[in-house]
Design a protein around this motif. Structure first.
Motif, PDB file in Angstrom:
ATOM      1  N   TRP A   8       0.840  -1.204   0.000  1.00 14.14           N
ATOM      2  CA  TRP A   8       0.000   0.000   0.000  1.00 14.14           C
ATOM      3  C   TRP A   8       0.871   1.248   0.000  1.00 14.14           C
ATOM      4  CZ3 TRP A   8      -3.720   1.514   4.581  1.00 14.14           C
ATOM      5  CH2 TRP A   8      -4.643   2.472   4.148  1.00 14.14           C
ATOM      6  N   ASN A   9       0.638   2.112  -0.963  1.00 18.16           N
ATOM      7  CA  ASN A   9       1.256   3.427  -0.987  1.00 18.16           C
ATOM      8  C   ASN A   9       0.374   4.377  -0.179  1.00 18.16           C
ATOM      9  OD1 ASN A   9       2.089   6.064  -1.584  1.00 18.16           O
ATOM     10  ND2 ASN A   9       2.701   5.550  -3.661  1.00 18.16           N
ATOM     11  N   ILE A  10       0.912   4.842   0.950  1.00 21.11           N
ATOM     12  CA  ILE A  10       0.175   5.789   1.794  1.00 21.11           C
ATOM     13  C   ILE A  10       0.791   7.157   1.580  1.00 21.11           C
ATOM     14  CG2 ILE A  10      -0.625   6.304   4.110  1.00 21.11           C
ATOM     15  CD1 ILE A  10      -0.172   3.432   4.832  1.00 21.11           C
ATOM     16  N   GLU A  11       0.098   7.978   0.865  1.00 25.33           N
ATOM     17  CA  GLU A  11       0.616   9.258   0.372  1.00 25.33           C
ATOM     18  C   GLU A  11       1.297  10.074   1.467  1.00 25.33           C
ATOM     19  OE1 GLU A  11      -1.217  13.199  -1.890  1.00 25.33           O
ATOM     20  OE2 GLU A  11      -2.499  11.824  -0.774  1.00 25.33           O
ATOM     21  N   HIS A  12       2.595  10.342   1.281  1.00 19.51           N
ATOM     22  CA  HIS A  12       3.359  11.207   2.196  1.00 19.51           C
ATOM     23  C   HIS A  12       3.069  10.874   3.658  1.00 19.51           C
ATOM     24  CE1 HIS A  12       4.520  13.473  -1.308  1.00 19.51           C
ATOM     25  NE2 HIS A  12       3.292  13.812  -1.566  1.00 19.51           N
ATOM     26  N   PHE A  13       3.318   9.624   4.048  1.00 18.30           N
ATOM     27  CA  PHE A  13       2.926   9.151   5.375  1.00 18.30           C
ATOM     28  C   PHE A  13       3.969   9.536   6.425  1.00 18.30           C
ATOM     29  CE2 PHE A  13       1.798   5.366   8.223  1.00 18.30           C
ATOM     30  CZ  PHE A  13       0.771   6.082   8.837  1.00 18.30           C
ATOM     31  N   LYS A  14       3.580  10.472   7.286  1.00 16.03           N
ATOM     32  CA  LYS A  14       4.455  10.924   8.367  1.00 16.03           C
ATOM     33  C   LYS A  14       3.967  10.453   9.736  1.00 16.03           C
ATOM     34  CE  LYS A  14       5.882  15.144   5.935  1.00 16.03           C
ATOM     35  NZ  LYS A  14       5.109  14.937   4.702  1.00 16.03           N
ATOM     36  N   GLY A  15       2.818   9.785   9.757  1.00 17.54           N
ATOM     37  CA  GLY A  15       2.254   9.345  11.021  1.00 17.54           C
ATOM     38  C   GLY A  15       1.046  10.195  11.372  1.00 17.54           C
ATOM     39  N   GLY A  16       0.981  10.671  12.613  1.00 17.03           N
ATOM     40  CA  GLY A  16      -0.195  11.400  13.063  1.00 17.03           C
ATOM     41  C   GLY A  16      -1.188  10.432  13.656  1.00 17.03           C
ATOM     42  N   VAL A  17      -1.707  10.740  14.829  1.00 11.15           N
ATOM     43  CA  VAL A  17      -2.518   9.781  15.583  1.00 11.15           C
ATOM     44  C   VAL A  17      -3.743   9.322  14.797  1.00 11.15           C
ATOM     45  CG1 VAL A  17      -3.879   9.428  17.667  1.00 11.15           C
ATOM     46  CG2 VAL A  17      -1.722  10.681  17.791  1.00 11.15           C
ATOM     47  N   VAL A  18      -4.523  10.270  14.262  1.00  6.99           N
ATOM     48  CA  VAL A  18      -5.773   9.919  13.589  1.00  6.99           C
ATOM     49  C   VAL A  18      -5.500   9.123  12.320  1.00  6.99           C
ATOM     50  CG1 VAL A  18      -7.820  10.818  12.436  1.00  6.99           C
ATOM     51  CG2 VAL A  18      -6.993  11.901  14.544  1.00  6.99           C
ATOM     52  N   ARG A  19      -4.580   9.615  11.505  1.00  4.85           N
ATOM     53  CA  ARG A  19      -4.291   8.936  10.246  1.00  4.85           C
ATOM     54  C   ARG A  19      -3.669   7.568  10.492  1.00  4.85           C
ATOM     55  NH1 ARG A  19      -0.402  10.862   5.215  1.00  4.85           N
ATOM     56  NH2 ARG A  19      -1.484   9.689   3.609  1.00  4.85           N
ATOM     57  N   LEU A  20      -2.782   7.479  11.474  1.00  8.61           N
ATOM     58  CA  LEU A  20      -2.160   6.203  11.796  1.00  8.61           C
ATOM     59  C   LEU A  20      -3.208   5.167  12.165  1.00  8.61           C
ATOM     60  CD1 LEU A  20       0.687   4.754  12.441  1.00  8.61           C
ATOM     61  CD2 LEU A  20      -0.006   5.146  14.805  1.00  8.61           C
ATOM     62  N   LYS A  21      -4.177   5.555  12.965  1.00  9.57           N
ATOM     63  CA  LYS A  21      -5.229   4.618  13.378  1.00  9.57           C
ATOM     64  C   LYS A  21      -6.019   4.137  12.180  1.00  9.57           C
ATOM     65  CE  LYS A  21      -4.806   4.304  17.869  1.00  9.57           C
ATOM     66  NZ  LYS A  21      -4.531   3.003  18.531  1.00  9.57           N
ATOM     67  N   LEU A 257      -9.747   9.521   0.549  1.00  7.48           N
ATOM     68  CA  LEU A 257      -8.726  10.089  -0.330  1.00  7.48           C
ATOM     69  C   LEU A 257      -7.966  11.224   0.349  1.00  7.48           C
ATOM     70  CD1 LEU A 257     -10.792  10.153  -3.633  1.00  7.48           C
ATOM     71  CD2 LEU A 257      -8.740   8.773  -3.243  1.00  7.48           C
ATOM     72  N   ASN A 258      -8.686  12.061   1.079  1.00  7.23           N
ATOM     73  CA  ASN A 258      -8.069  13.240   1.686  1.00  7.23           C
ATOM     74  C   ASN A 258      -7.351  12.929   2.995  1.00  7.23           C
ATOM     75  OD1 ASN A 258      -9.016  14.964  -0.356  1.00  7.23           O
ATOM     76  ND2 ASN A 258     -10.965  15.284   0.698  1.00  7.23           N
ATOM     77  N   GLU A 259      -7.840  11.951   3.745  1.00  7.55           N
ATOM     78  CA  GLU A 259      -7.337  11.736   5.095  1.00  7.55           C
ATOM     79  C   GLU A 259      -6.556  10.442   5.269  1.00  7.55           C
ATOM     80  OE1 GLU A 259     -10.474  12.201   7.924  1.00  7.55           O
ATOM     81  OE2 GLU A 259     -11.129  14.139   7.102  1.00  7.55           O
ATOM     82  N   VAL A 260      -6.614   9.538   4.274  1.00  3.68           N
ATOM     83  CA  VAL A 260      -5.878   8.278   4.397  1.00  3.68           C
ATOM     84  C   VAL A 260      -4.878   8.148   3.249  1.00  3.68           C
ATOM     85  CG1 VAL A 260      -6.029   5.781   4.682  1.00  3.68           C
ATOM     86  CG2 VAL A 260      -7.865   7.232   5.551  1.00  3.68           C
ATOM     87  N   SER A 261      -5.350   7.888   2.022  1.00  2.00           N
ATOM     88  CA  SER A 261      -4.440   7.759   0.887  1.00  2.00           C
ATOM     89  C   SER A 261      -5.180   7.867  -0.429  1.00  2.00           C
ATOM     90  CB  SER A 261      -3.699   6.418   0.940  1.00  2.00           C
ATOM     91  OG  SER A 261      -2.805   6.305  -0.154  1.00  2.00           O
ATOM     92  N   ASP A 262      -4.483   8.405  -1.441  1.00  2.00           N
ATOM     93  CA  ASP A 262      -5.054   8.454  -2.788  1.00  2.00           C
ATOM     94  C   ASP A 262      -4.773   7.162  -3.563  1.00  2.00           C
ATOM     95  OD1 ASP A 262      -2.341   8.816  -3.084  1.00  2.00           O
ATOM     96  OD2 ASP A 262      -2.476  10.727  -4.150  1.00  2.00           O
TER      97      ASP A 262
END
Length: 271
Positions: A8-21, A257-262
């Protein structure tokens, strides 16, 4: 099923609590024995994923490039696992990602899982870099076959964002010669066949969505003789499931798309 794999390509994944979950929930839904996450842009993501997946071991590529590939594998799924970073896949350009190779052994049999994130762009340099990276893949397959005595059963699976978006080659008078994306995908399938591999079929035609529309960028390729599950009863049923934004509509899709990945994830099972 011997084991399952998710890429899975997770667009510009830096972490972050909400997105990580949300990323973790998507992965846990599939319960993969191996998963690879592309576009990791913060090394702390590894620590966060270790907390979310305590039964897994992890490895992360490392180099001057901005984006890395994180690979995790279930600790009790394999007798042995060896991770190696394949720097040759950056084709001499240190801004490109290396290949992430995980070799796993089950019941005395080795399987090689290569995760790739090839160069993105429709310009001639990016197109050429992709072609060279694909060539490195076929060379790896040949080397594995030789190591196994030439039986052709290297049991190689390649997954990732292969960025098959075609080429806009400049010509005089500001005109372009277009190699469209389907042509590049067809060429990839033909080259794979020549290397004793096959471009695996997916249950959906596109894997990425953005302002320019949808595109078929993420793929899986495997040794032609490798046994894989088909998701359906038909002989030509797909071998790869595409999950994520393509399953959603309206506001739910826009949120993903906006909060997880495109990109959507790819999932397959080795039998």
């Amino acid at each position: 099923m011997k084991f399952s794999v998710l890429s899975w390509n997770i667009e510009h994944f830096k972490g972050g609590v909400v997105r990580l979950k949300r990323v973790a929930v998507h992965i846990k839904r599939h319960k993969p024995d191996v998963f690879a996450l592309l576009e990791i842009e913060n090394v702390n993501v590894r620590t966060l994923m270790e907390q979310e997946f305590p039964g897994y071991d992890f490895a992360l590529t490392d180099g001057p490039q901005v984006q890395e590939i994180l690979v995790g594998w279930r600790r009790d799924a394999f007798d042995q696992a060896v991770f190696s970073q394949k720097r040759e896949f950056d084709v001499g350009n240190d801004r490109l990602r290396p290949g992430a190779l995980l070799s796993v052994r089950q019941s005395g049999v080795w399987y090689n899982l290569l995760f790739l994130h090839t160069d993105s762009g429709t310009d001639a340099p990016a197109f050429g870099n992709r072609a060279e990276m694909f060539g490195k893949t076929w060379s790896l397959k040949a080397a594995l076959d030789r190591h196994l005595g030439g039986d052709g059963m290297s049991r190689l699976v390649v997954m990732g964002d292969l960025n098959t978006m075609g080429l806009m080659f400049p010509r005089p008078a500001k005109k372009f010669l277009r190699v469209d994306a389907p042509t590049e995908v067809a060429a990839l399938a033909e080259a794979a066949e020549g290397a004793g591999m096959v471009l695996l079929s997916k249950d959906r035609p596109t894997t990425w969505k953005g302002s320019a529309g949808e595109a078929n960028l993420d793929h899986a390729v495997a040794t032609a003789t490798l046994s894989l599950r088909r998701f359906g009863t038909e002989p030509d049923a797909p071998q790869v499931l595409v999950h994520g934004w393509p399953e959603l509509n309206g506001p739910a899709q826009a949120t993903f798309l906006n909060e997880v990945s495109d990109h959507a994830s790819l999932y397959l099972e080795v039998l």
